[in-house]
Scaffold this motif. Sequence first.
Motif, PDB file in Angstrom:
ATOM      1  N   HIS A  25      -0.029   7.467   8.928  1.00  0.00           N
ATOM      2  CA  HIS A  25      -0.278   6.342   8.090  1.00  0.00           C
ATOM      3  C   HIS A  25       0.834   5.604   7.834  1.00  0.00           C
ATOM      4  CE1 HIS A  25      -3.545   9.770   7.199  1.00  0.00           C
ATOM      5  NE2 HIS A  25      -4.028   8.589   7.471  1.00  0.00           N
ATOM      6  N   GLN A  29      -2.103   5.655   1.289  1.00  0.00           N
ATOM      7  CA  GLN A  29      -3.143   5.731   1.233  1.00  0.00           C
ATOM      8  C   GLN A  29      -3.081   6.066  -0.551  1.00  0.00           C
ATOM      9  OE1 GLN A  29      -6.015   6.084   4.193  1.00  0.00           O
ATOM     10  NE2 GLN A  29      -3.438   5.096   4.818  1.00  0.00           N
ATOM     11  N   LYS A  31      -5.149   6.774  -3.270  1.00  0.00           N
ATOM     12  CA  LYS A  31      -6.820   8.218  -4.182  1.00  0.00           C
ATOM     13  C   LYS A  31      -7.597   7.623  -4.434  1.00  0.00           C
ATOM     14  CE  LYS A  31      -6.022  11.680  -1.768  1.00  0.00           C
ATOM     15  NZ  LYS A  31      -6.197  11.982  -0.812  1.00  0.00           N
ATOM     16  N   ASN A 114       2.688  -0.246   1.111  1.00  0.00           N
ATOM     17  CA  ASN A 114       1.588  -1.185   1.179  1.00  0.00           C
ATOM     18  C   ASN A 114       1.105  -2.369   2.093  1.00  0.00           C
ATOM     19  OD1 ASN A 114      -1.917  -1.401   1.876  1.00  0.00           O
ATOM     20  ND2 ASN A 114      -1.939   0.301   0.542  1.00  0.00           N
TER      21      ASN A 114
END
Length: 176
Positions: A25, A29, A31, A114
Amino acid sequence: DVFLNADASKNPHCVAQIDPIDADHPSSQIKSVSCYPTFKEAVADATNGTVQISDDFRPDQLTDELIAPAATSGSTVIGLMWEHPQYSTAQGGRTWTWTSSLASPCANGISYGNSTMPTGWNDIVSSAQVFSNCTNFEFYQHANWAPLRMDCTPACPAMGAMNDQASSWRIDAVIP
């Protein structure tokens, strides 16, 4: 939308728990995301209730020492973004708090980030700070970490030329 599960106009202080970047990734990610009407409620959520602040607490008063006890609660604050300069929530300024489930979130080269900003946060960030032994909060002018970069090591009370320009971000303990 994975980034937002509440109306940000009514709940301007959001908290997101994220996983570190790994080989599978390239972006962290997400959550969970929760948004609250007050910064006080967001801090309580971000620290699993271990840190309780007063109603008159200013976001610029948040320190590593204040949030350190939360690391044992399964939620460690790693970074905070503000809509306004000088860590201000005046005139309805929003906040976005990033948390990790790790007690030592930036140890051993662990990074978070991100390739895009949360919904409603593209070209919005005007100040930022990292916490919990993370030492660098990087902001990039465009998505996918390109081309111009601003390093907040460990904090940026103002973003200078990158004010309201960030479209992607990264948190780590690597000094640029």
